[in-house]
Design an enzyme around this catalytic site. Structure first.
Site, PDB file in Angstrom:
ATOM      1  N   ASP B  99      40.610   8.784  20.997  1.00  0.00           N
ATOM      2  CA  ASP B  99      39.530   9.554  21.003  1.00  0.00           C
ATOM      3  C   ASP B  99      39.519  10.901  20.078  1.00  0.00           C
ATOM      4  OD1 ASP B  99      36.968  10.456  21.407  1.00  0.00           O
ATOM      5  OD2 ASP B  99      37.209  10.753  23.477  1.00  0.00           O
ATOM      6  N   HIS B 207      35.561  11.933  30.922  1.00  0.00           N
ATOM      7  CA  HIS B 207      34.846  12.598  30.278  1.00  0.00           C
ATOM      8  C   HIS B 207      33.647  13.185  31.273  1.00  0.00           C
ATOM      9  CE1 HIS B 207      36.213  10.556  26.297  1.00  0.00           C
ATOM     10  NE2 HIS B 207      36.973  11.652  26.661  1.00  0.00           N
ATOM     11  N   MET B 383      37.467  17.117  38.633  1.00  0.00           N
ATOM     12  CA  MET B 383      36.147  17.618  38.935  1.00  0.00           C
ATOM     13  C   MET B 383      36.183  18.180  40.534  1.00  0.00           C
ATOM     14  SD  MET B 383      34.647  13.922  39.899  1.00  0.00           S
ATOM     15  CE  MET B 383      35.467  12.932  40.984  1.00  0.00           C
ATOM     16  N   HIS B 406      46.038  20.889  27.733  1.00  0.00           N
ATOM     17  CA  HIS B 406      44.621  20.729  27.490  1.00  0.00           C
ATOM     18  C   HIS B 406      44.019  20.446  28.896  1.00  0.00           C
ATOM     19  CE1 HIS B 406      45.491  16.676  28.421  1.00  0.00           C
ATOM     20  NE2 HIS B 406      44.364  16.205  27.966  1.00  0.00           N
ATOM     21  N   GLY B 407      44.653  20.146  30.125  1.00  0.00           N
ATOM     22  CA  GLY B 407      43.722  19.674  31.326  1.00  0.00           C
ATOM     23  C   GLY B 407      44.897  19.659  32.373  1.00  0.00           C
ATOM     24  N   GLY B 409      46.119  16.525  33.702  1.00  0.00           N
ATOM     25  CA  GLY B 409      47.194  15.373  33.614  1.00  0.00           C
ATOM     26  C   GLY B 409      47.087  14.535  34.820  1.00  0.00           C
TER      27      GLY B 409
END
Lengths: 144, 483
Positions: B99, B207, B383, B406-407, B409
């Protein structure tokens, strides 16, 4: 039904892995195709209003399976559809494997279809098609 | 220390761990993992194997890196960072991810929780209606092939020119939302056909679009937060996580095939088929770089069209224009990309896969608004648990090729999460906790449960302590849209 498949828990942490098995190379193609279709939507909830006939060939059945599954993902995006079934036949003539398939489904409808993952593609990670005894096995990891 | 590897892993600091070149035949540089001891111990074996495979690639500079949100990926681990000499090094789709330019975007507002809470159901319904999500979803923008090629070359600029956003949005995006060096003529018809109808869509998997709250006690650095437009006081912000959709994936797949064949010609062998690569200066390498930039620009455009739709949804629900609601872009960052950047070693092709650029104050690449502060870094958590806004540092530029996490994981496979969590029940439980979720797929929702992810606060703490980004604010979810 001479094919089976199961989703794998131990690989593809962020994605979808499955293993398909069949009594023939044609059957393992069917099992892998069904696993892919079910990854995207529950086939029984999808109508039969869209159809494409697809022919692909390759001397290498492993490459052919990879390209075929990739083609299914392509049509999901290009036509905005999910699939009910994909009947296929596989023949081996003069060292070339020929796949003839019909992709049958309907445009995505969030109200009536049970939708699952938006599969982005088929990967080569741990990808495998091999014969073990009289059985054929495929292992596929889908990027979602 | 018990790790999921037999390799020797040496402590450099409490947040930096190194695997020496002696641990795998062919390693050209050591591998370094940024993580606390606890996070390192929980990392899956794939991280150790993959980051050391990356360390074997031709032309690699200094270290193969993995961030604390790292986990098993294709070729490179997610959270992987590696830089290659532009003259002698390679470029690899496996180091960018399928992506291409998957990234994060944060939009601020002047609204507070008190303003939004009474209208949350209506707002989430309107957002769910305006931002298509899930399998096979197509966007409202109808494009000809020619117009789609313009999107490939102009990125978010194309959107702003057509009224999908504001000119000032562009300065608040990595690369101004438009990367130079594209060549749409080399992009395959398959890729175009897959991407043409997907502009302005979220996709599925991890996403999402999330409405979040910033409380006063969630602000760690008030000065930097204020410079980013984050004021606290239960302020509402909106986060978007998505990328180049099927188009980017097709570009990656197309060039993996090309590279598999061309590697033999260039005498390159790799430890994993998914690390297929080409010399950066080769015709194949340059073609992929151009095609990848095309996909990166469509991702910027995708997030820009989504932003336009979000602004419209807010304007509809609150009866005021998006401008009157203060819906300015905080920033837009890529976390799956390869870029040529200058470091003391010279020009390097920096691959970030599930890793974010994190340039510090004074970086000439940053717009005026961030010259004093450093670059905003947007990190999405699960979330259920919330997300973070961080800021880049000079230390990141010095230590990690200007890169950070980035996040959160993942720690649990999708299949396992679906067995553990029931989607509809999770939706109900989250509603009771004040988080309204709209999802196309209940099984997809179950796969994204908080239990499937690392604790983002621990991950953020790792990079903060390592100094490669600093905490600015914590963002708490109240509404989420998933594919």
């Amino acid at each position: 039904m001479a094919w089976t498949f199961r989703f794998l828990e131990e690989i593809a942490l962020a994605d979808i892995g499955f293993e398909a098995e069949g009594g023939s190379i044609e059957e393992v193609f069917r099992g892998a195709t069904q696993a892919l279709l079910e990854s995207m939507a529950t086939p029984s909830t999808v109508a039969e209003t869209w159809e494409r006939t697809i022919e692909q060939s390759d001397v290498d059945p492993s490459a052919l399976l990879f390209d075929w599954l990739s083609e299914v993902v392509y049509w999901k995006d290009a036509a905005g559809v999910v699939f009910r079934e994909a009947p296929l036949t596989l023949t081996h003539v003069h060292d070339v494997w020929l796949l003839r398939a019909r992709l049958i489904g309907a445009p995505v409808d969030q109200q009536t279809q049970e939708l699952h993952a938006d599969v982005k593609g088929v990967t080569k990670h741990l990808y495998q098609l091999k014969q073990i005894g009289d059985r054929w096995k495929a292992r596929v990891v889908l990027d979602v | 220390m018990k790790l999921n590897t037999d390799m020797t892993v040496n402590r450099i600091t409490d947040e930096i761990w190194e695997i020496p070149v002696s641990e795998k035949t062919g390693m050209l540089v050591p591998a370094r993992i940024y993580a606390t001891r606890e996070i390192l111990q929980a990392m899956d074996s794939g991280v150790f194997d993959q980051v050391t495979n990356v360390a074997c690639l031709p032309g690699i500079s200094r270290y193969a890196l993995c961030m604390p949100d790292g986990h098993w990926g294709y070729g490179f681990p997610i959270g992987g960072v590696a830089a290659f000499d532009v003259q002698d090094g390679i470029i690899s789709p496996g180091g960018v991810g399928y992506d291409i330019n998957c990234g994060m975007r944060l939009i601020r507002t002047d609204l507070t929780l008190a303003d939004v809470q009474p209208h949350l159901e209506q707002l989430m319904t309107e957002l769910f209606r305006k931002v298509p999500a899930g399998v096979g979803a197509s966007g409202f923008v109808r494009l000809s092939r020619e117009e789609f090629r313009r999107v490939m070359t102009d990125g978010a600029r194309w959107c702003v020119e057509r009224g999908y956003g504001w000119h000032r949005d562009l300065v608040r995006m990595e690369e101004g939302g438009c990367i130079e060096g594209t060549d749409p003529s080399i992009v395959t018809d398959h890729a175009i056909q897959r991407g043409m109808n997907q502009l302005g869509t979220l996709g599925s998997g991890n996403h999402y679009l999330e409405v979040q709250v910033v409380s006063n006690d969630g602000i760690f650095d008030p000065v930097t937060a204020a410079a980013f437009g984050i004021t606290g006081h239960e302020q509402i912000v909106v986060m978007v996580h998505c990328g180049s959709r099927g188009f980017g994936h097709q570009v990656a797949s197309d060039y993996l095939k090309v590279f598999e064949k061309s590697m033999r010609r260039y005498g390159i062998t790799v430890k994993d088929q998914q690390l297929a690569c080409a010399p950066f200066r080769s015709p194949e390498g340059q073609e992929y770089f151009s095609a990848m930039n095309c996909a990166a620009n469509t991702a910027f455009a995708n997030r820009q069209v989504i932003t336009h739709q979000i602004r419209e949804a807010f304007a509809t629900v609150f009866g005021r224009s998006a401008e009157a609601l203060g819906m300015e872009l905080v920033y837009d960052v890529a976390h799956n990309i390869a870029k040529v950047e200058r470091y003391p070693e010279g020009d390097l092709v920096v691959h970030r896969k599930g890793a974010t650029r994190a340039f510090g104050p004074g970086s000439p690449e940053l717009p005026e608004a961030f010259r004093q502060t450093g670059q905003p870094v947007i990190c999405g958590g699960s979330m259920e648990t919330g997300s973070y806004l961080l800021v880049g540092t000079d230390q990141a530029v010095h230590d990690t090729f200007g890169s950070t996490m980035h996040g959160a994981g993942r720690t649990m496979s999708r299949a396992q999460a679906k067995r553990t969590v029931h989607g509809a029940q999770l939706q109900q439980q989250m509603k009771q906790r004040g988080i309204l979720v709209k999802a196309v797929s209940m099984s997809g929702l179950a796969e994204e449960a908080g239990v499937a992810y690392k604790n983002i606060s621990e991950v953020v703490e790792s990079v903060d302590r390592a100094g490669i980004t600093k905490k600015v604010a914590e963002l708490r979810p109240i509404g989420n849209i998933k594919g």
